[in-house]
Every structure is written in C-alpha cells, then in structure tokens.
Design a protein around this motif. Structure first.
Motif, mmCIF file in Angstrom:
data_model
loop_
_atom_site.group_PDB
_atom_site.id
_atom_site.type_symbol
_atom_site.label_atom_id
_atom_site.label_comp_id
_atom_site.label_asym_id
_atom_site.label_seq_id
_atom_site.Cartn_x
_atom_site.Cartn_y
_atom_site.Cartn_z
ATOM 1 N N LEU A 165 -5.427 35.009 -14.513
ATOM 2 C CA LEU A 165 -4.849 35.964 -15.468
ATOM 3 C C LEU A 165 -4.140 35.230 -16.602
ATOM 4 O O LEU A 165 -4.285 35.598 -17.777
ATOM 5 C CB LEU A 165 -3.866 36.885 -14.746
ATOM 6 N N LYS A 166 -3.397 34.179 -16.264
ATOM 7 C CA LYS A 166 -2.706 33.395 -17.304
ATOM 8 C C LYS A 166 -3.706 32.774 -18.267
ATOM 9 O O LYS A 166 -3.498 32.776 -19.482
ATOM 10 C CB LYS A 166 -1.856 32.306 -16.656
ATOM 11 N N SER A 168 -6.730 33.837 -18.863
ATOM 12 C CA SER A 168 -7.348 34.911 -19.638
ATOM 13 C C SER A 168 -6.417 35.368 -20.759
ATOM 14 O O SER A 168 -6.849 35.570 -21.906
ATOM 15 C CB SER A 168 -7.680 36.090 -18.719
ATOM 16 N N GLU A 169 -5.130 35.518 -20.423
ATOM 17 C CA GLU A 169 -4.154 35.930 -21.433
ATOM 18 C C GLU A 169 -4.041 34.885 -22.530
ATOM 19 O O GLU A 169 -3.889 35.222 -23.713
ATOM 20 C CB GLU A 169 -2.794 36.151 -20.773
ATOM 21 N N TYR A 172 -7.086 35.246 -24.818
ATOM 22 C CA TYR A 172 -6.967 36.413 -25.691
ATOM 23 C C TYR A 172 -5.864 36.214 -26.723
ATOM 24 O O TYR A 172 -5.994 36.628 -27.875
ATOM 25 C CB TYR A 172 -6.698 37.673 -24.870
ATOM 26 N N SER A 173 -4.773 35.569 -26.299
ATOM 27 C CA SER A 173 -3.684 35.301 -27.236
ATOM 28 C C SER A 173 -4.159 34.393 -28.363
ATOM 29 O O SER A 173 -3.851 34.627 -29.538
ATOM 30 C CB SER A 173 -2.514 34.648 -26.489
#
Length: 286
Positions: A165-166, A168-169, A172-173
């Motif tokens: 998740l990190k 992926s974030e 996207y960030s």
C-alpha cells in the motif's frame, strides 16, 4: 425392674452409636464422592489448558532470563519450520533478524529489569528455509521464576500488504505531483485535503495558505452559484460529466479550467470529492 432398665439404656446407647457410625459412613462416602468429582474437574481443567496451549494458533512460549526458550507450543514449529529442540538449543536472539536484534535485546532487558509489559512489539524471526516472518509480541515477565511469558502472532501478510500500500501510494503521489493537470481533493465541507504541485504553481498558494482555504474561496464570483449546485450533486454520487469553471489566483488573475469531478463514498456517505482540471485560458481567448 432395675436390671431391665439397665438393659434398655445399654441397648439405646448401642443404637445411638450405630446411628453415629452410619452417619459418619455416609459423610465419608459423600466426601469421597465430592473429592472424586473435584479431582475430575481439576483434571478436566488441566486438559483444557493443555489443549488451549497446544492448539492455539498464536505462538506461545516461556523464555528464561538467560535468553533461551524453555517451552514452546506447536505453532512455533509450524510457523518457522524448526523443531522444538532446535529452537531451544540456541539463544533466541540468534533467530532474530540482524537489523532487529538491538531493539529486541533492549525490549527483553526492559521486561526482565523493570517488569514492564511488552505490547505489540514487532520483530522478524528466521525460518528454517532462510526466509523471515514478522511477529507481533505481547509479553510479561515473572521475576521469581526468572521467566518471560509471551505470545507472538505472525503478521507477515499484514506487513506485506502495508508495504504494498505504501509503495502504491508513493507511485500515485509521484504521478499526481508530476502531472500537468490541476488535481485537488476536497472534504464534504469544501476544505482542501490535497492539491498537487501544478495546482499550487498555477494559483500561487503555499501549503500553509491552502490549509485556511475553502474551494469556494478560489472560485470566480460569477461561478459561485453554479459550482455550489454542481458540488451538491456530486456529493450525492451523481455523475455530472465535464465541468467548466473559473479559478481566481492569489494575485487576482482568472483562470478558465475544465475537468472532471467525482465523489469517494464510504457506506453511502461522501468522504471527499476528487477533481482533475486543466487550464484552458488560452483556448478561451482564441
């Protein structure tokens, strides 16, 4: 008459003694039955505790202050692949990931010296195949026995999901920050939760200034009524299609923009709106 009375008294005493003996025998039998029932209950309780220890999916253990495991339930072997004998033969710190050893030694010392419980302490333990598993510990020490009583739960899947998740974030960030479009995330109250670099560069606001802004603060006066209506419809989950409006920069310039807005829902309740706009000012002038 006197001899007869004496015989009667003697017989009566015999009857009383017999009744006492019978009562004592009954009490003795009852006590024996109660003791047998108590022993059965105690045996049952001990069996239940053994089953709880051996069948528990969590990794339960007792470790001595000397740094060695004393007792381990079967979940240890199932999780790490080592036998009980292999796990007890070496100091437990040798199974800990090298990067986690310093903090693990400190936590064990804190437990032993200060009797402060460890809650959700995390470290990595080696498996026999060379891999590592993330464990979350709850532990307490008992100084008279010089022992630490602990349970550990395998949280490897959770940690991998967190890491994914990190990552992926972060992707996207990076994508949002380097986009040329103006991207904004707004709360149901109209406050800004996120704006990307292009948004800030186009409108001229700093992060500190944006914290005190509402989305309606940067809308042109002629667009207020229309955008209030659009925002209300989007908050219900309605797809409003392409949106055109006018933003006003910090120095008072007007920017014509067009884009898309949608609403993030949680259990049918609006959490935030996400807008992606592009500057069409030059196209409007032409």
């Amino acid at each position: 008459m006197a001899p007869l009375l004496d015989h009667f008294v003697i017989a009566l005493n015999h009857i009383r003694q017999y009744e006492k003996a019978q009562s004592f025998s009954t009490q003795l039998a009852r006590s024996h039955h109660d003791l047998g029932h108590e022993m059965e209950e105690r045996k049952r309780a001990e069996q239940e505790l053994k089953l709880f220890y051996h069948l528990n999916l969590d990794m339960m253990c007792i470790a001595g202050f000397d740094g060695y495991f004393r007792h381990l339930n079967p979940s240890w072997s199932k999780t790490l692949g080592f036998t009980d004998e292999e796990l007890k033969a070496r100091p437990f710190i040798e199974f800990v990931h090298p990067d986690d050893r310093e903090k693990t030694v400190a936590e064990a010392a804190r437990l032993a010296d200060k009797s402060i419980d460890a809650i959700a302490f995390e470290n990595r333990y080696a498996c026999k195949d060379g891999s590592y598993r993330w464990l979350s510990w709850n532990a307490t020490a008992y100084e008279p026995f010089e022992a630490i009583y602990a349970t550990a739960r395998d949280i490897t899947v959770h940690r991998k999901a967190e890491q994914a998740l990190k990552e992926s974030e972060a992707r996207y960030s990076d994508l949002f920050e380097n986009a040329t479009d103006l991207i904004q995330i707004v709360s149901p109250d109209g406050d800004y939760l996120y704006t990307n670099r292009a948004w800030k560069e186009s409108l001229g606001y700093t992060d500190a200034e944006i914290e005190g802004l509402s989305m309606f603060d940067i809308l042109h006066p002629d667009q207020q009524s229309h955008c209030h209506d659009v925002f209300s419809r989007v908050m219900t989950g309605e797809a409003v299609g392409r949106v055109e409006t006018i933003f006003v920069t910090k120095d008072g310039r007007s920017i014509d923009v067009e884009g898309d807005i949608n609403c993030k829902m949680d259990n049918s309740r609006p959490v935030s709106t996400r807008g992606l706009f592009r500057d069409i000012t030059e196209r409007k002038i032409v």
